[in-house]
Motif scaffolding. Structure first.
Motif, short mmCIF file in Angstrom:
data_model
loop_
_atom_site.label_atom_id
_atom_site.label_comp_id
_atom_site.label_asym_id
_atom_site.label_seq_id
_atom_site.Cartn_x
_atom_site.Cartn_y
_atom_site.Cartn_z
N ASN A 104 0.87 -1.25 -0.01
CA ASN A 104 -0.11 -0.04 0.07
C ASN A 104 1.02 1.09 -0.16
OD1 ASN A 104 -2.39 1.62 0.35
ND2 ASN A 104 -3.29 -0.08 1.17
N ALA A 105 0.26 2.41 -0.06
CA ALA A 105 1.08 3.86 -0.14
C ALA A 105 1.20 4.05 1.49
CB ALA A 105 0.42 4.80 -0.69
N TYR A 106 2.24 4.94 1.76
CA TYR A 106 2.65 5.44 3.07
C TYR A 106 1.42 5.92 3.85
CZ TYR A 106 7.55 4.37 2.34
OH TYR A 106 8.91 3.80 2.21
N PRO A 107 0.92 6.95 3.14
CA PRO A 107 -0.31 7.61 3.92
C PRO A 107 -1.49 6.64 4.62
CG PRO A 107 0.03 8.81 1.86
CD PRO A 107 0.89 7.58 1.91
N PHE A 108 -1.50 5.54 4.06
CA PHE A 108 -2.62 4.44 4.37
C PHE A 108 -2.04 3.66 5.38
CE2 PHE A 108 -3.73 6.48 0.35
CZ PHE A 108 -5.00 6.96 1.00
N PHE A 109 -0.76 2.86 5.01
CA PHE A 109 -0.51 1.82 5.91
C PHE A 109 0.25 2.30 7.27
CE2 PHE A 109 3.22 1.76 3.24
CZ PHE A 109 4.39 1.53 4.44
#
Length: 332
Positions: free
Chosen positions: A212-217
């Protein structure tokens, strides 16, 4: 007596019509992320702000952050049934509606940079995809704009030094369709554990890794688990999200209301993209400061693995020309 009754009836009807015309237009807008700090929420709140400001309060937007569905499949269904008016969904979950072309945008390594992605979605290819969505849904869905969800990377119980390290590793990702095909080709074992259960799944070893992308995980603290602390920047997906409105309802709104919605959608696109790009940097720094280990990988073997999968999928859905257009834009 008859005249008096008729007059009273007409007066009541007139009152009812007036109350309908003067009532607020309420729009239910939803995304699947429960955190109030996600770029999705930033975009939706901008959408709400612009609509309510430009309509002088005659239009109201009720934003739901995961409260009417934490799975995108639920949101698509609610949009179809009219239980939601505006939703944010990924290409993979749109395919359940029968519009297979949208899944082309989720093929790994289709986009090689953020600038390449912008050229595609904000150009002729993006307009073509919007028309496909509208036509193939029989106007059930109208695309309001393309949002991003950042750049997706691998994170798991060990770093990836090469593609061989994925052999036999369980990976939380989309299990069906072209995304599942790609990860299976790497030797990984796609797992469909839900997003809401993923932290616990990583912590307890139910799944070895995710992407996933940093902001989400990072917001979900996945990087603090034993099976999530090794981040390898695979950059396999510059992600696309569709901001959709129920097309049949949209067609019933007045021209003024439609114009306001489109202006709000444009503003939301800008706000969401800016928030995502900013958070991509901020949450990478946060993850590293909290003990996550980040490494890079030679992506060429992964890119080369993806190309024939892209070709086969484009041929399957009749999108060879669109795929070539996307590839051509990479070099411009």
């Amino acid at each position: 007596m008859f005249i008096m009754v008729a007059f009273s009836f007409l007066a009541a009807c007139t009152k009812d019509v007036g109350s309908i015309e003067s009532s607020k237009l309420k729009i239910i807008a939803a995304h699947n992320q429960t955190s109030p700090d996600t770029p999705y929420q930033t975009g939706m709140l901008k959408f709400k702000e612009v609509i309510e400001e430009k309509s002088n309060g005659s239009m109201e937007v009720e934003v739901h952050a995961g409260t009417i569905g934490t799975e995108e499949a639920e949101l698509v269904e609610k949009l179809q049934l009219g239980a939601a008016d505006v939703v944010l969904v990924s290409p993979g979950f749109m395919t359940q509606t029968g519009i297979r072309e949208v899944d082309l945008f989720s093929v790994p390594y289709l986009f090689r940079s953020y600038e390449h992605w912008l050229q595609v979605v904000d150009g002729d290819v993006g307009k073509e995809m919007a028309q496909i969505i509208n036509d193939k849904s029989n106007n059930s869905f109208k695309l309001l704009g393309y949002w991003t969800a950042g750049v997706r990377h691998f994170y798991g119980k060990k770093p990836l030094e090469s593609m061989d390290d994925l052999q036999g590793m369980s990976l939380r990702t989309q299990t069906s369709g072209v995304i599942g095909d790609f990860w299976e080709a790497t030797g990984a074992i796609p797992s469909s554990i839900s997003w809401g259960e993923l932290y616990q799944g990583l912590q307890q070893g139910v799944v070895d890794s995710s992407e996933n992308a940093y902001p989400f995980f990072v917001q979900q603290s996945h990087h603090t688990t034993e099976n999530g602390k090794f981040i390898t920047e695979t950059a396999h997906d510059y992600t696309t999200r569709f901001l959709l409105i129920n097309g049949e309802k949209f067609a019933m709104y007045s021209k003024e209301q439609q114009d306001i919605i489109m202006k709000a959608a444009k503003a939301s696109v800008t706000a969401e993209r800016e928030a995502t790009n900013r958070q991509d940097r901020e949450y990478k720094e946060k993850a590293m400061s909290e003990g996550a280990l980040v490494n890079e990988i030679n992506r060429e073997p992964l890119i080369n693995l993806a190309k024939p999968i892209q070709d086969a999928f484009a041929e399957e859905i009749g999108a060879q020309e669109m795929l070539q257009d996307i590839r051509d834009l990479e070099n411009k």
